[in-house]
Design an enzyme around this catalytic site. Structure first.
Site, short mmCIF file in Angstrom:
data_model
loop_
_atom_site.label_atom_id
_atom_site.label_comp_id
_atom_site.label_asym_id
_atom_site.label_seq_id
_atom_site.Cartn_x
_atom_site.Cartn_y
_atom_site.Cartn_z
N ASN A 33 -6.03 -2.78 2.46
CA ASN A 33 -6.02 -4.23 2.62
C ASN A 33 -7.44 -4.75 2.76
O ASN A 33 -8.29 -4.13 3.40
CB ASN A 33 -5.23 -4.62 3.87
CG ASN A 33 -3.73 -4.46 3.68
OD1 ASN A 33 -3.24 -4.40 2.57
ND2 ASN A 33 -3.01 -4.38 4.79
N ARG A 89 0.82 -1.21 0.00
CA ARG A 89 0.00 0.00 0.00
C ARG A 89 0.85 1.26 0.00
O ARG A 89 0.60 2.19 -0.78
CB ARG A 89 -0.94 -0.01 1.20
CG ARG A 89 -2.04 -1.07 1.15
CD ARG A 89 -2.86 -1.04 2.42
NE ARG A 89 -2.04 -1.31 3.61
CZ ARG A 89 -2.39 -1.02 4.85
NH1 ARG A 89 -3.56 -0.40 5.08
NH2 ARG A 89 -1.61 -1.33 5.87
#
Length: 322
Positions: free
Chosen positions: A269, A251
């Site tokens: 996520n 990320r």
């Protein structure tokens, strides 16, 4: 320089590519010479970069992988379709006897020709033309590398490959999932190997783009400076990335890449172990981010990537980690 050496060791050798000739070629070519002015500091980062007119310079790892899959050597004669800024062309020129390269955007071709000449690559021949037709005058070729995607290989390219030669090309629906595919020509047909997911700009056939065409269509891509050219075409996509993608800085790395490209959105996520990415902005920049997501950061192992076109969110003007 140090940045180039780290690029090769961390992004390419670090992902398991061990072809020493290819690694040496990537060490030799100054990638920063093939990116738009003002982007030299980003040349050795792990991702593609926009080069203008809706085109990109491919991720270093993808350049290395396609070159390795081509299986060429110092005696080979190679055709490259989609020369772009000339970086892949230079890598090939380090390895083979002669490179014939075709680029349909006249201004990109002229810039690439000048760069390659200044760097001393006298074994490169570059023309403006429809790459889907190949370059029949100098055929057959020991290898054909196509740096643009289509659903099928153009018949003319198959016809220009020697027996025993290889053709490497991303196949799939343009702007969606594609697979890097290798064809090896035998005496009675072709052996096919589907290698790895990828994301390339589409292979365009038909009339080539001269300087006048480019000027009229600048809003479809990025200007040579890397800044948006007028009201550039925007798009938005939702990407689902599966594999070893949590706990590997996926990320945060996506956020860094998105901000570098000027793309807004988020990365988060999901409970099933995947990562969801929303990306919106200039179409070429979004495509470049999707291409980067196929590999992700060095510790990631992407097994599957799904892309869905969505409507832009007018309230989203930055890229965040959720």
């Amino acid at each position: 320089g140090d940045a180039r050496r780290r690029m090769v060791e961390e992004q390419i050798a670090g992902r398991g590519l061990r072809d020493e000739a290819v690694l040496a070629a990537l060490r030799a070519v100054p990638r920063h010479s093939f990116v738009p002015a003002g982007m030299e500091g980003e040349a050795y980062l792990d991702g593609p970069l926009p080069i203008g007119f809706g085109q990109t310079i491919s991720q270093p790892y993808m350049v290395a992988l396609m070159t390795a899959l081509l299986g060429v050597d110092a005696r080979s004669r190679v055709l490259e379709v989609g020369a772009g800024s000339g970086y892949q062309t230079a890598v090939l020129a380090e390895l083979v006897a002669q490179v014939w390269a075709v680029e349909r955007v006249a201004e990109l071709a002229e810039t690439a020709r000048r760069r390659l000449r200044e760097l001393g690559y006298d074994n490169v021949h570059l023309a403006v033309g429809d790459g889907s037709l190949g370059w029949e005058e100098h055929a057959p070729y020991d290898g054909i590398l196509v740096a643009a995607a289509a659903e099928d290989v153009p018949a003319a390219l198959f016809d220009q490959l020697v027996v025993g030669g290889r053709l490497v090309m991303p196949l799939g629906v343009p702007h969606r999932d594609q697979v890097l595919t290798v064809y090896r020509r035998g005496r009675e047909g072709f052996d096919v190997e589907r290698h790895t997911p990828c994301r390339f700009v589409p292979l365009v056939s038909g009339d080539v783009k001269g300087a006048e065409d480019v000027a009229e269509n600048e809003t479809s891509g990025l200007a040579a400076s890397g800044a948006p050219a007028g009201a550039a075409r925007t798009k938005a996509v939702k990407i689902c990335i599966s594999g070893r993608v949590q706990g590997v800085y996926y990320r945060a790395s996506t956020q860094r890449e998105a901000r570098r490209l000027g793309v807004a959105g988020y990365a988060k996520n999901l409970r099933d172990g995947s990562v969801e990415v929303w990306a919106q902005g200039d179409a070429a920049a979004v495509d470049a981010l999707v291409a980067w997501c196929h590999g992700g950061p060095p510790r990631a192992e992407v097994e599957r990537l799904e892309v869905e076109d969505v409507g832009p969110d007018p309230g989203m003007d930055t890229f965040e980690v959720r």
